[in-house]
Design an enzyme around this catalytic site. Structure first.
Site, PDB file in Angstrom:
ATOM      1  N   ASP A 212     -11.097  23.492 -92.572  1.00 23.83           N
ATOM      2  CA  ASP A 212     -12.057  23.233 -91.271  1.00 23.83           C
ATOM      3  C   ASP A 212     -10.937  22.553 -90.207  1.00 23.83           C
ATOM      4  OD1 ASP A 212     -14.174  22.858 -89.839  1.00 23.83           O
ATOM      5  OD2 ASP A 212     -14.776  20.762 -90.653  1.00 23.83           O
TER       6      ASP A 212
ATOM      7  N   HIS B 109      -7.779  30.001 -85.404  1.00 26.33           N
ATOM      8  CA  HIS B 109      -8.113  30.797 -86.768  1.00 26.33           C
ATOM      9  C   HIS B 109      -6.500  31.581 -86.858  1.00 26.33           C
ATOM     10  CE1 HIS B 109     -12.168  29.811 -86.740  1.00 26.33           C
ATOM     11  NE2 HIS B 109     -12.472  30.297 -85.522  1.00 26.33           N
TER      12      HIS B 109
ATOM     13  N   LEU C 169      -1.458  33.620-109.862  1.00 23.76           N
ATOM     14  CA  LEU C 169      -2.677  32.975-109.169  1.00 23.76           C
ATOM     15  C   LEU C 169      -3.750  33.846-108.623  1.00 23.76           C
ATOM     16  CD1 LEU C 169      -3.463  30.372-107.360  1.00 23.76           C
ATOM     17  CD2 LEU C 169      -2.194  31.482-105.498  1.00 23.76           C
TER      18      LEU C 169
END
Length: 247
Positions: free
Chosen positions: A21, A38, A132
């Protein structure tokens, strides 16, 4: 000394979920558009994935785009979708190099065809990687997910594949989009907001929640280590008392 050196490897979470956020506010402070924020946030994603890989954390789930985000201005949504395509395209080679496996949760059928195609391509290409797992929550909301799981279970009952009395918490977990992923032990939210915004409501039942004021584009490795250090300072009781844990 980096906080990383103080972490106890045996007490690291296997799965960390993150609400990324603050991109819009970060850009606004600099007199730029939300889209600029972004784009800048991608650097933070790289930093976290690199840190998680070095620490051998198994799963990172990123809340990339919620079902509610479709309500944002079309210009921003279109830019986000374009950014998603370009990022996946450019990062696939890095995923392969670093043994990262991509997976996605959410209603991807609502995504533009090109976005869905690129996601599926990357998922297939990285499917044999064993390091991962990067789990992207795209066009996702927990209420949508739980509703979808209820429908699946109802259909199984209707088809006499499942007895109503056999339905338990495991049944619900097995019908969620995260069925093959362990629940997050730690959830991080940046930017100072103190809520979980319809994110993994079922899965976060026993997760430790960590909130920080750092806006997502400024979130770097040290910030991630700080969150992990805070996690390791918590006493995770799961309904028991402190005294019971000491026995």
């Amino acid at each position: 000394m980096s906080v990383k050196n103080q972490l106890i490897k045996e007490r690291l979470p296997e799965h960390v979920a993150i609400i990324m956020d603050g991109n819009g506010r970060w850009a606004k402070k600099r007199g730029n558009s939300r889209v600029f924020g972004h784009r800048s946030g991608v650097k933070a994603v790289r930093a976290v994935l690199e840190a998680a890989g070095e620490l051998e954390i198994g799963y990172i789930t990123l809340y990339a785009f919620s079902t509610e985000n479709w309500k944002r201005p079309k210009l921003e949504v279109d830019a986000l979708m374009a950014l998603l395509v370009s990022t996946i395209t450019s990062e696939t080679k890095t995923f392969m190099k670093n043994n990262v496996r991509l997976s996605v949760i959410g209603c991807i059928d609502t995504l533009p065809k090109e976005v869905k195609r690129k996601l599926v391509e990357c998922i297939e290409k990285t499917s044999q990687n064993s390091g991962l797992t990067l789990n992207l929550a795209i066009s996702y909301s927990a209420r949508w997910e739980i509703t979808d799981a209820v429908k699946k279970i109802a259909e199984q009952v209707k088809n006499n594949e499942l007895d109503v009395d056999a339905i338990d918490a495991e049944t619900i977990s097995n019908n969620l989009t995260t069925a093959n992923i362990p629940d997050p032990e730690l959830m991080i939210r940046t930017s100072g907001e103190l809520r979980i915004s319809n994110f993994l409501l079922w899965q976060l039942a026993y997760a430790e929640l960590y909130f920080c004021d750092t806006l997502w584009p400024d979130f770097q490795k040290e910030d991630f280590y700080e969150a992990l250090m805070d996690f390791q300072s918590r006493e995770r009781r799961f309904g028991k008392t402190s005294e019971q844990l000491k026995k």
